[in-house]
Motif scaffolding. Sequence first.
Motif, PDB file in Angstrom:
ATOM      1  N   UNK A 100       0.842  -1.201   0.000  1.00 28.77           N
ATOM      2  CA  UNK A 100       0.000   0.000   0.000  1.00 28.77           C
ATOM      3  C   UNK A 100       0.877   1.252   0.000  1.00 28.77           C
ATOM      4  N   UNK A 101       1.963   1.208   0.784  1.00 27.81           N
ATOM      5  CA  UNK A 101       2.784   2.421   0.936  1.00 27.81           C
ATOM      6  C   UNK A 101       3.584   2.728  -0.328  1.00 27.81           C
ATOM      7  N   UNK A 102       4.161   1.673  -0.963  1.00 27.19           N
ATOM      8  CA  UNK A 102       5.123   1.958  -2.029  1.00 27.19           C
ATOM      9  C   UNK A 102       4.683   1.456  -3.397  1.00 27.19           C
ATOM     10  N   UNK A 103       3.472   0.946  -3.501  1.00 29.64           N
ATOM     11  CA  UNK A 103       3.074   0.329  -4.756  1.00 29.64           C
ATOM     12  C   UNK A 103       3.816  -0.984  -4.916  1.00 29.64           C
ATOM     13  N   UNK A 104       4.186  -1.320  -6.149  1.00 25.97           N
ATOM     14  CA  UNK A 104       4.886  -2.581  -6.366  1.00 25.97           C
ATOM     15  C   UNK A 104       6.360  -2.405  -6.023  1.00 25.97           C
ATOM     16  N   UNK A 105       6.902  -3.320  -5.217  1.00 29.14           N
ATOM     17  CA  UNK A 105       8.329  -3.245  -4.900  1.00 29.14           C
ATOM     18  C   UNK A 105       9.076  -4.154  -5.880  1.00 29.14           C
ATOM     19  N   UNK A 106       9.628  -3.542  -6.918  1.00 34.24           N
ATOM     20  CA  UNK A 106      10.154  -4.308  -8.055  1.00 34.24           C
ATOM     21  C   UNK A 106      11.324  -5.210  -7.713  1.00 34.24           C
ATOM     22  N   UNK A 107      12.290  -4.678  -7.000  1.00 36.53           N
ATOM     23  CA  UNK A 107      13.519  -5.450  -6.746  1.00 36.53           C
ATOM     24  C   UNK A 107      13.228  -6.751  -6.019  1.00 36.53           C
ATOM     25  N   UNK A 108      12.620  -6.667  -4.825  1.00 38.37           N
ATOM     26  CA  UNK A 108      12.298  -7.903  -4.115  1.00 38.37           C
ATOM     27  C   UNK A 108      11.359  -8.805  -4.906  1.00 38.37           C
ATOM     28  N   UNK A 109      10.450  -8.203  -5.676  1.00 36.97           N
ATOM     29  CA  UNK A 109       9.542  -9.013  -6.474  1.00 36.97           C
ATOM     30  C   UNK A 109      10.331  -9.862  -7.482  1.00 36.97           C
ATOM     31  N   UNK A 110      11.293  -9.216  -8.154  1.00 36.00           N
ATOM     32  CA  UNK A 110      12.111  -9.959  -9.112  1.00 36.00           C
ATOM     33  C   UNK A 110      12.916 -11.040  -8.400  1.00 36.00           C
ATOM     34  N   UNK A 111      13.411 -10.722  -7.212  1.00 40.04           N
ATOM     35  CA  UNK A 111      14.200 -11.708  -6.460  1.00 40.04           C
ATOM     36  C   UNK A 111      13.321 -12.888  -6.060  1.00 40.04           C
ATOM     37  N   UNK A 112      12.147 -12.598  -5.527  1.00 38.20           N
ATOM     38  CA  UNK A 112      11.239 -13.679  -5.118  1.00 38.20           C
ATOM     39  C   UNK A 112      10.850 -14.544  -6.306  1.00 38.20           C
ATOM     40  N   UNK A 113      10.498 -13.886  -7.416  1.00 33.21           N
ATOM     41  CA  UNK A 113      10.134 -14.626  -8.624  1.00 33.21           C
ATOM     42  C   UNK A 113      11.269 -15.520  -9.095  1.00 33.21           C
ATOM     43  N   UNK A 114      12.492 -14.972  -9.070  1.00 34.96           N
ATOM     44  CA  UNK A 114      13.649 -15.754  -9.509  1.00 34.96           C
ATOM     45  C   UNK A 114      13.830 -16.983  -8.625  1.00 34.96           C
ATOM     46  N   UNK A 115      13.703 -16.776  -7.301  1.00 37.13           N
ATOM     47  CA  UNK A 115      13.877 -17.901  -6.375  1.00 37.13           C
ATOM     48  C   UNK A 115      12.899 -19.029  -6.673  1.00 37.13           C
ATOM     49  N   UNK A 116      11.636 -18.643  -6.952  1.00 37.12           N
ATOM     50  CA  UNK A 116      10.630 -19.691  -7.168  1.00 37.12           C
ATOM     51  C   UNK A 116      10.853 -20.385  -8.504  1.00 37.12           C
ATOM     52  N   UNK A 117      11.381 -19.648  -9.496  1.00 30.49           N
ATOM     53  CA  UNK A 117      11.501 -20.289 -10.804  1.00 30.49           C
ATOM     54  C   UNK A 117      12.817 -21.036 -11.008  1.00 30.49           C
ATOM     55  N   UNK A 118      13.818 -20.795 -10.148  1.00 28.30           N
ATOM     56  CA  UNK A 118      15.106 -21.473 -10.347  1.00 28.30           C
ATOM     57  C   UNK A 118      14.976 -23.001 -10.381  1.00 28.30           C
ATOM     58  N   UNK A 119      14.273 -23.613  -9.425  1.00 33.47           N
ATOM     59  CA  UNK A 119      14.171 -25.083  -9.511  1.00 33.47           C
ATOM     60  C   UNK A 119      13.559 -25.555 -10.826  1.00 33.47           C
ATOM     61  N   UNK A 120      12.590 -24.798 -11.345  1.00 35.72           N
ATOM     62  CA  UNK A 120      11.936 -25.212 -12.587  1.00 35.72           C
ATOM     63  C   UNK A 120      12.887 -25.081 -13.774  1.00 35.72           C
TER      64      UNK A 120
END
Lengths: 290, 298
Positions: free
Chosen positions: A248-268
């Motif tokens: 709510x405060x900052x809208x989308x937090x791009x950096x952590x979002x990209x990091x989280x996405x990368x973590x989930x997709x690495x095994x795949x």
Amino acid sequence: MYPVAWSRFRKASKIIERVLYNFSMCLMVAFFLFPVVWMILTSFKPAKEAFRIPPSLVFQPTLNNYREVFGPRFEGGRLLPVFLPNSLVVTITTTAVVIVLALLAGYALTRFDFRGRKPLTFFIIATRMLPPIGSVIPLFFMMNDLRLLDTRLALILVHTALSLPLAIWILLGFIQGIPKEIEECAIVDGCSRIGVLWRIIMPLSAPGLVAASIFTFIFTWNDFQIALFLTRAKAKTLPLLALSFQTIEEGVVWGPMAAGGTLIMIPMILFVLLAQKYIIKGLTLGGVKG
Amino acid sequence: MRRVGSPKSRRALAPYCWVMPSVIVIVGVMGYAFAKGFSISLTKWNPFLNPTPVPVGLGNYVKLLSDPLFRHSVYVTVVFAAGSVGAEMLLGMAGALMVQKLRFLKGLVRTSMLIPMMLAPAIAGLIWKLFMDIDFGLLNYFLSLLGLPEIGWIADKTWVLPSVVLVDVWQWTPFVVLILLAGLQSLPPEPYEAAEIDGATRLQAFRYITLPLMKRVIVITLLFRTIFSLRAFDTIFLLARGGGPGQNALTLSMYLYERAYIPFHMGMAATASYIILIITLLITAVILGLTHGAGSTE
């Protein structure tokens, strides 16, 4: 004069065709790969670089985004202690159960002659067409009845039921390809059915078992929807992390979002690189075979 | 082959013992869920306000089918499915023909295509959210490089549906390419040799040899993609939560989540599930009818 001009024209158009072909091929690969690469790059960018337009290709890589994802800001830091174990337990258990059940069923459906074999096969395959989005609310009621909402067991049960049809389908194709004579010899030599399954069918249908486990693993690991409906807090799995980057405060937090996405997709991505042969086999068997 | 007699009848039961565990799990979970879901769909139930469901007969079905927003969501779902599956089939066929001709790096191209489809759709949603941001997104940057006006993408009423279609196309065209490619590679070479001798152009060969021979594979791929696009949830949920601007990306699955599940109208949610199920089954039946026709021409 004419034939010379003609052959030159043919030659030129061939070259143009080759160039166009190679160009569109590159374009295609770029279209499929670039977004993924871009997300991985963004995950290593310092906060101020992530927003720069035109984008910077050279930057000082940082692990800050990853540190932040694991930190208390997202899901109260429960990513490593809660989400990851949940994802692993649910995915591995589901895959193991699905493979055992699918092997038994797949073998019986191809090798035994019994009443109702064809309709049963059709029924099992047809359940694959049930849309999860249509099933998830009924499943929610069911788990509510059984007091299983927000448990790993609920996720395992649902994913096992959802993945079994595809796994059985893939195995049917592989087991049908094994010559019957080998088994008959073994049975004549005094081998039991279970022995046949263990000593002959399992090794010979290994690629099918690998393909079926990979698909089960990938679908279960990637699932967002079932977990969204059936979990609240303690049974949440990794893909649900995708929801926490819209603040709510900052809208989308791009950096952590990209990091989280990368973590989930690495095994795949690792899976794809290591086992693509089986994936393609399973895909074409499951998709092409009517 | 029915076996009678005491020692054999025990053996006749054996196959069922092998299949039953799978059937019990599937029927136990899905059967229970759908039976329960149907009984709830005939009631009005908000677990927080009244703990016991109030029977309303088919009231929910009537209410849902007469809700303009529900009809809008049916329309959005059909446009989404038709747009994405149509684009995926065309691009997929073009891609498969191109990859088939490839001499080098075939494996590399195939790997690059497996990656989008093996990603969690939720992650695909995140990736494209990054891409489609109005100010910081790369897509608008590319548009500005080409001298084109910027687009609002998922923040814009008119572009939100094409945007989610684009993401679906990105993620699922590879599936079509790989399946059609497998189909193309299993075609016999003889008809093509004959066509070349007869002086047929490549377009003619495609139209009169490839398409008829591939009909079955094409219809099955179409069936799969249609069924799976009707159930699309994760990417749309992440890119256009609540249906997006003007609710122009409010597919049936979004309607179910936002309008029924979140406000705890459980009867309505169950009803919407059933309607999604019926629509999927109808479309499956129609396409299977086509497959049957396609199969008989072989």
